[in-house]
Design an enzyme around this catalytic site. Structure first.
Site, PDB file in Angstrom:
ATOM      1  CB  SER A 157       1.062  15.691  11.286  1.00  0.00           C
ATOM      2  OG  SER A 157       1.628  14.195  10.979  1.00  0.00           O
ATOM      3  N   GLY A 162       2.954   5.317   3.581  1.00  0.00           N
ATOM      4  CA  GLY A 162       3.420   4.747   2.223  1.00  0.00           C
ATOM      5  C   GLY A 162       4.183   3.767   2.188  1.00  0.00           C
ATOM      6  N   GLY A 218       2.482   0.471   2.389  1.00  0.00           N
ATOM      7  CA  GLY A 218       1.646  -0.517   1.682  1.00  0.00           C
ATOM      8  C   GLY A 218       0.844  -1.211   3.061  1.00  0.00           C
ATOM      9  CG  LEU A 219       2.284  -1.698   6.592  1.00  0.00           C
ATOM     10  CD1 LEU A 219       3.041  -1.830   7.691  1.00  0.00           C
ATOM     11  CD2 LEU A 219       1.842  -3.125   6.251  1.00  0.00           C
ATOM     12  CG  ASP A 277      -6.621  -0.251   1.665  1.00  0.00           C
ATOM     13  OD1 ASP A 277      -6.333  -1.527   1.612  1.00  0.00           O
ATOM     14  OD2 ASP A 277      -5.703   0.750   0.908  1.00  0.00           O
TER      15      ASP A 277
HETATM   16  C1  GLA Z   1      -3.581  -0.201  -2.288  1.00  0.00           C
HETATM   17  C2  GLA Z   1      -5.223   0.429  -2.622  1.00  0.00           C
HETATM   18  C3  GLA Z   1      -6.156  -0.731  -2.344  1.00  0.00           C
HETATM   19  C4  GLA Z   1      -5.744  -1.988  -3.178  1.00  0.00           C
HETATM   20  C5  GLA Z   1      -4.250  -2.288  -2.885  1.00  0.00           C
HETATM   21  C6  GLA Z   1      -3.785  -3.349  -3.791  1.00  0.00           C
HETATM   22  O1  GLA Z   1      -3.538  -0.121  -0.986  1.00  0.00           O
HETATM   23  O2  GLA Z   1      -5.341   1.498  -1.508  1.00  0.00           O
HETATM   24  O3  GLA Z   1      -7.585  -0.454  -2.470  1.00  0.00           O
HETATM   25  O4  GLA Z   1      -5.861  -1.795  -4.329  1.00  0.00           O
HETATM   26  O5  GLA Z   1      -3.558  -1.251  -3.242  1.00  0.00           O
HETATM   27  O6  GLA Z   1      -4.433  -4.578  -3.578  1.00  0.00           O
END
Ligand code: GLA
Length: 399
Positions: A77, A135, A137-138, A185
């Site tokens: 990576s 990491g 949240g995307l 996701d």
């Molecule tokens: C993370 C998890 C998702 C979802 C979100 C919260 O991103 O991977 O499956 O639960 O948190 O909405």
């Protein structure tokens, strides 16, 4: 969109160059891309069977791939240290353990695909990289997993349907890496469509694309820069607490199969029987389901202010009831929602740091950036990264 296409090409080229530095000269590698995603409504609902409203973004994972003649699979990576190397033909039989590094995500996908015994499982050099913060949240993890499924599918000539690749990605995260995540996701990544939000009902995986008025509205993502090491453990704990709430409440609701099916009145009746933290998690989930349906109605009725209000209320619930926010996220939401051209804002992803999402009048991007940066620096001493997105075409090979 032209700027976005240019950024994607530049990142693909950088991946090619890095590939030849790491793996040496030879045939040009093939380049595969899978986007990340931002979730606008339906926080922590996917693993509770509720509806969610994510949108893919034109940032993601780039994978450069080239055949090897010695039957080995080597993965490196440009973003993180550590390499994986194994024998393709014996990998599934060797039953490798988790390494505890980034390589577990693609390794889990490879093991899943090899279990289906592909006709041509040749050796490969794979270089992972990209322009999505890890990491934050995307959904960098779904992006790497869906991207790996696409690359291996192409390199091993599997020709599996796109939804099979989405499921291969999901299995890797759940079964190999060990995150108890819902379906949102990989679906958001796999079903990406520009200028549309995905409406995904996680109870039965039914979905449709909802158009976004990108003439008037833009979606910004503001990154706090905060990363919490223990976030995965905290996430799994929320999943357990929701499961606990469901097991207690389900006997009071005929036919309930997930927390989404529990009416708020039943929670009220039973509240004193639940631990306080468990009751709060359940209240968030049940109310968030209602908010997400209302948000969809507002969007379809062309009322962004109504949609935004649900987002901002969702943030308050994530802070008070689900308890996954942090001061830096709260500052960004507070600053954004004080502006009259912002419809709404909330944290996105699992929380515990990472990013907020903001829906606002697209003409006012510079002002938004300036206000968020100024307030954030005054309180926390650093600058957030603020970027705007309009969706993405989805996982694909780049020429
Ligand atoms: C993370 C998890 C998702 C979802 C979100 C919260 O991103 O991977 O499956 O639960 O948190 O909405």
């Amino acid at each position: 969109m032209a700027r976005h296409a240019h950024e994607t090409q530049a990142a693909a080229q950088a991946q090619r160059v890095a590939f030849s530095e790491i793996f040496g000269p030879g045939e040009d590698p093939r380049i595969f891309f899978a986007p990340g995603r931002v979730n606008l409504m339906g926080a922590h609902l996917d693993y509770n069977g509720g509806p969610v409203m994510p949108m893919a973004i034109n940032r993601g994972t780039f994978i450069a791939a080239r055949r090897r003649t010695d039957g080995k699979l080597r993965m490196a990576s440009t973003l993180e240290a550590g390499e994986f190397i194994g024998e393709v033909t014996t990998l599934a039989r060797d039953n490798p353990r988790r390494t505890g590094t980034w390589a577990d995500y693609p390794l889990g996908v490879a093991l899943g695909l090899l279990a289906a015994e592909p006709a041509e499982p040749v050796g490969l050099d794979l270089l992972f990289g990209g322009n999505l913060p890890v990491g934050a949240g995307l959904s960098s993890s779904a992006s790497i997993c869906v991207g790996t499924a696409l690359a291996l599918d192409a390199m091993w000539g599997l020709q599996s349907p796109p939804m099979d690749r989405v499921h291969a990605a999901l299995r890797s995260e759940r079964e190999f890496v060990g995150v108890r995540c819902g379906i949102m996701d990989p679906y958001a990544v796999g079903l990406a469509r520009p200028a549309h939000l995905l409406w995904l009902d996680c109870k039965d995986a039914s979905h449709l694309h909802l158009p976004l008025d990108t003439e008037r509205l833009a979606i910004a993502v503001a990154d706090t820069g905060v990363r919490r090491e223990l976030a995965q453990g905290e996430f799994n704990q929320r999943v357990s607490e929701c499961g606990q709430a469901f097991r207690h409440l389900a006997p009071h609701v005929a036919g309930a199969t997930c927390l989404r099916d529990i009416p708020f009145e039943v929670l009220l009746e039973q509240r004193t029987e639940l631990e306080e933290s468990v009751a709060r998690r359940a209240e968030h989930v049940i109310r968030e389901v209602e908010r997400t349906f209302r948000a969809r109605d507002s969007l379809l009725a062309g009322k962004p202010a109504g949609f935004g209000l649900e987002m901002t209320n969702a943030h308050a619930s994530l802070r008070e009831l689900f308890q996954v926010s942090c001061p830096e996220l709260d500052t960004l939401v507070h600053s954004a929602t004080a502006l009259d051209f912002v419809a709404g804002s909330r944290l996105t992803g699992a929380g515990f740091g990472g990013c907020t999402v903001i829906i606002f009048d697209r003409e006012r991007e510079d002002e938004l950036r300036a206000r968020l940066s100024e307030d954030f620096r005054a309180r926390h001493g650093t600058l957030p990264t603020v970027e705007c997105f309009e969706g993405d075409l989805g996982p694909r090979e780049l020429s």
